[in-house]
Enzyme design. Structure first.
Site, PDB file in Angstrom:
ATOM      1  N   TYR A  96     -46.266 -83.021  38.162  1.00 23.64           N
ATOM      2  CA  TYR A  96     -46.709 -83.777  36.982  1.00 23.64           C
ATOM      3  C   TYR A  96     -46.487 -85.277  37.167  1.00 23.64           C
ATOM      4  O   TYR A  96     -45.427 -85.707  37.627  1.00 23.64           O
ATOM      5  CB  TYR A  96     -45.909 -83.339  35.755  1.00 23.64           C
ATOM      6  CG  TYR A  96     -46.296 -81.984  35.207  1.00 23.64           C
ATOM      7  CD1 TYR A  96     -47.633 -81.670  34.937  1.00 23.64           C
ATOM      8  CD2 TYR A  96     -45.320 -81.041  34.935  1.00 23.64           C
ATOM      9  CE1 TYR A  96     -47.973 -80.431  34.423  1.00 23.64           C
ATOM     10  CE2 TYR A  96     -45.648 -79.798  34.411  1.00 23.64           C
ATOM     11  CZ  TYR A  96     -46.987 -79.500  34.162  1.00 23.64           C
ATOM     12  OH  TYR A  96     -47.312 -78.273  33.653  1.00 23.64           O
TER      13      TYR A  96
ATOM     14  N   LYS B 235     -14.600 -69.580  27.620  1.00 23.54           N
ATOM     15  CA  LYS B 235     -15.590 -69.857  26.576  1.00 23.54           C
ATOM     16  C   LYS B 235     -16.925 -70.199  27.230  1.00 23.54           C
ATOM     17  O   LYS B 235     -17.000 -70.422  28.443  1.00 23.54           O
ATOM     18  CB  LYS B 235     -15.101 -70.998  25.688  1.00 23.54           C
ATOM     19  CG  LYS B 235     -14.811 -72.287  26.429  1.00 23.54           C
ATOM     20  CD  LYS B 235     -14.136 -73.284  25.500  1.00 23.54           C
ATOM     21  CE  LYS B 235     -13.805 -74.559  26.253  1.00 23.54           C
ATOM     22  NZ  LYS B 235     -13.746 -75.727  25.407  1.00 23.54           N
TER      23      LYS B 235
HETATM   24  C1  LIG Z   1      -8.645 -76.495  23.753  1.00 28.36           C
HETATM   25  C2  LIG Z   1      -8.995 -76.372  25.186  1.00 28.36           C
HETATM   26  N1  LIG Z   1      -8.063 -76.000  26.070  1.00 28.36           N
HETATM   27  C3  LIG Z   1      -8.321 -75.894  27.379  1.00 28.36           C
HETATM   28  C4  LIG Z   1      -9.577 -76.170  27.874  1.00 28.36           C
HETATM   29  C5  LIG Z   1      -9.823 -76.068  29.349  1.00 28.36           C
HETATM   30  O1  LIG Z   1     -10.110 -77.344  29.867  1.00 28.36           O
HETATM   31  P1  LIG Z   1     -10.503 -77.516  31.392  1.00 28.36           P
HETATM   32  O2  LIG Z   1     -11.822 -76.824  31.545  1.00 28.36           O
HETATM   33  O3  LIG Z   1     -10.612 -78.979  31.587  1.00 28.36           O
HETATM   34  O4  LIG Z   1      -9.437 -76.863  32.164  1.00 28.36           O
HETATM   35  C6  LIG Z   1     -10.575 -76.567  26.990  1.00 28.36           C
HETATM   36  C7  LIG Z   1     -11.900 -76.882  27.495  1.00 28.36           C
HETATM   37  O5  LIG Z   1     -12.618 -77.714  27.094  1.00 28.36           O
HETATM   38  C8  LIG Z   1     -10.283 -76.675  25.623  1.00 28.36           C
HETATM   39  O6  LIG Z   1     -11.203 -77.062  24.731  1.00 28.36           O
END
Ligand SMILES: Cc1ncc(COP(=O)(O)O)c(C=O)c1O
Length: 384
Positions: A261, A35
């Protein structure tokens, strides 16, 4: 497209493959969580590399992210980690995206899309065992909810939960896992057994083997960053991202001059100051002003004064720095390294936010693509 600015985030896909192999349990599958554009690394390329190394699922936050992966030609199962946004159900199902479900409304909308497409989609039901963000609560409603889903033209393919403190605490994690197992047992007693039960994020995959079940959902560790508590070192991860740029101008300034700045950085002796083309509009945050180091010529050099929108100054002391020299903001140069976690500590945040914050103006370039020559990385010369 012209790529004239030397500021790029270089992503090593061999490191991603290494991290997948380091994280995949022998007896569970691995979902690569890509994601937020692969935590800022480039979702499609990271997903492809992860699948090459043995991942079998992809996880995303939104339908848009899922469909973009499909459009790139990826055929692996993709789970959206929250319920589908209303109105996106038909497109998601037509794209073969796997939905998460946890509300009656979500089920109604999904079921109506499924009926109109004449499909029986596999769904993953999420139970809230203590994170209290999204999910079916209390989790002992699982039997009633899943029975309703099956009656409404859904196939019960997965049961999952998300852990709130896996990197730092055992008792909370064990309590969450107990609730999860109870839901799973109740469902099994009712004849409802999914193919996939999953709970573990990166930290739990490393620290809580009892959380692996059928599938682990690995995000941050794919990218070689620490899930917290130094667990990244324990797993032997390799950071995949190297953020680099190159010096655009060098000045020798006399004692007493102040720079950038607000003139918040005053020179206590004659100093060589280098300008680099990166700023807070790129995600190199203003909170790093006068506090972060960059690497030039294999040495650590301090950011001099205020980080501006597009440019930043660096105190190079008496070093023989020249325009065109490579500057590393995150990553290795020689035997020195600046990590995303180091910048995160300065900013009082976590490495996740640092890499997700690298902006769209910074091109991602990929090294270690299979069947391709490695991209050259010397002296900030952006590859063509
Ligand atoms: C529902 C869910 N599963 C798995 C993950 C993966 O987590 P991580 O990046 O800590 O491995 C996330 C990330 O935020 C998540 O929201």
């Amino acid at each position: 497209m012209i790529r004239a600015r030397p500021t790029v985030a270089e992503v090593d896909l061999d490191a991603v493959r290494h991290n997948v192999r380091a994280m995949k349990p022998d007896r569970a599958q691995l979902m690569a969580v890509v994601k937020a554009d692969g935590y800022g690394h480039g979702a499609t390329e990271v997903a492809r590399a992860a699948l090459e190394a043995g991942a079998t699922w992809l996880g995303v936050a939104t339908v848009e992210e899922a469909l973009a992966l499909r459009e790139s030609g990826l055929r692996a199962p993709i789970l959206v980690l929250s319920e589908l946004s209303r109105g996106s159900e038909s497109e998601a199902l037509a794209g073969g995206i796997t939905p998460t479900l946890y509300t009656e409304d979500g089920l109604r909308w999904l079921s109506s899309a499924a009926r109109s497409l004449d499909l029986t989609p596999g769904v993953h039901v999420k139970v809230d065992t203590g994170m209290h963000r999204v999910g079916l609560f209390p989790p002992d409603r699982a039997v009633e909810f899943v029975t309703g889903a099956v009656a409404a033209q859904c196939a019960f393919e997965g049961l999952w939960t998300h852990l709130a403190r896996a990197e730092e605490d055992t008792a909370t994690t064990e309590a969450q896992l107990r609730r999860f197992r109870r839901s799973s047992d109740d469902l099994a007693a009712a004849g409802l057994t999914p193919s996939y039960r999953h709970a573990a994020n990166s930290a739990a995959t490393i620290r809580h083997p009892e959380s692996h079940f059928d599938l682990v959902r690995v995000g941050i560790a794919l990218y070689g960053l620490d899930p917290g508590g130094g667990l990244g070192d324990r797993a032997g991860l390799r950071p995949a991202l190297r953020w680099r740029t190159a010096v655009t101008q060098v000045k020798r300034l006399p004692t007493g001059e102040a720079v950038s700045y607000g003139h918040r950085y005053r020179l206590e002796r004659d100093t060589t100051v280098a300008t680099i083309p990166v700023g807070y509009a790129d995600g190199y945050r203003r909170g790093l002003s006068s506090r972060a180091d960059v690497l030039i010529g294999g040495r650590r050099r301090r950011v001099a004064g205020t980080v501006t929108m597009d440019q930043t100054l660096v105190d190079c002391g008496d070093d023989p720095v020249q325009a065109g020299d490579e500057v590393v903001l995150i990553g290795r140069q020689g035997d020195q390294e600046v990590t995303a976690d180091e910048l995160a500590r300065i900013l009082a945040t976590i490495g996740y936010e640092v890499v997700c914050g690298i902006g769209p103006r910074v091109p991602r370039v990929f090294v270690g693509e299979q069947d391709q020559e490695p991209t050259p990385t010397r002296n900030g010369g952006a590859p063509s």
